[in-house]
Motif scaffolding. Structure first.
Motif, short mmCIF file in Angstrom:
data_model
loop_
_atom_site.label_atom_id
_atom_site.label_comp_id
_atom_site.label_asym_id
_atom_site.label_seq_id
_atom_site.Cartn_x
_atom_site.Cartn_y
_atom_site.Cartn_z
N GLN A 24 2.79 4.01 3.52
CA GLN A 24 3.00 3.91 2.08
C GLN A 24 2.07 2.88 1.45
OE1 GLN A 24 7.16 3.08 1.79
NE2 GLN A 24 7.73 5.24 1.66
N HIS A 26 -0.99 2.06 2.52
CA HIS A 26 -2.41 2.36 2.66
C HIS A 26 -2.75 3.84 2.52
CE1 HIS A 26 -3.19 -1.73 3.83
NE2 HIS A 26 -2.17 -1.67 4.66
N ARG A 27 -1.84 4.65 2.05
CA ARG A 27 -2.12 6.09 1.99
C ARG A 27 -3.22 6.42 0.99
NH1 ARG A 27 3.72 7.67 -0.43
NH2 ARG A 27 3.49 6.56 -2.39
N HIS A 28 -3.34 5.67 -0.09
CA HIS A 28 -4.40 5.95 -1.06
C HIS A 28 -5.78 5.69 -0.45
CE1 HIS A 28 -3.66 1.64 -1.46
NE2 HIS A 28 -4.88 1.54 -1.95
N GLN A 29 -5.88 4.72 0.44
CA GLN A 29 -7.15 4.45 1.10
C GLN A 29 -7.49 5.55 2.11
OE1 GLN A 29 -6.37 0.61 2.76
NE2 GLN A 29 -6.99 -0.48 0.89
N LEU A 31 -6.42 8.71 2.04
CA LEU A 31 -6.74 9.95 1.33
C LEU A 31 -8.09 9.87 0.63
CD1 LEU A 31 -3.22 10.81 -0.12
CD2 LEU A 31 -4.37 11.81 1.85
N SER A 32 -8.48 8.69 0.18
CA SER A 32 -9.80 8.52 -0.44
C SER A 32 -10.91 8.73 0.58
CB SER A 32 -9.93 7.14 -1.05
OG SER A 32 -9.01 6.97 -2.09
#
Length: 69
Positions: A24, A26-29, A31-32
């Motif tokens: 939760q 670091h998921r944006h990193q 997926l980026s």
């Protein structure tokens, strides 16, 4: 005579926030990086198709021995 326990107090404030887990947080990193990798791979393979569109098929080339009479 025993005292009654105090009634629970209700407030509009949320409870203390729960610390997010590793996914939760670091998921944006993740997926980026995944999106950039897929975009790079698609971009490097897209150039191969433009060379084929510029070449004429063999059946449309003119024959040099034909003088047009």
């Amino acid at each position: 005579m025993a005292k009654n326990p105090p009634a629970p107090t209700f407030t509009l404030q949320a409870a203390a926030p729960v610390k997010p887990g590793l996914w939760q947080a670091h998921r944006h990193q993740v997926l980026s990086v995944l999106a950039l990798t897929v975009g790079f791979l698609l971009g490097t393979h897209a150039n191969d198709s433009t060379n084929a569109a510029e070449q004429r098929p063999p059946h449309t080339t003119t024959v040099s021995s034909h003088d047009g009479r």
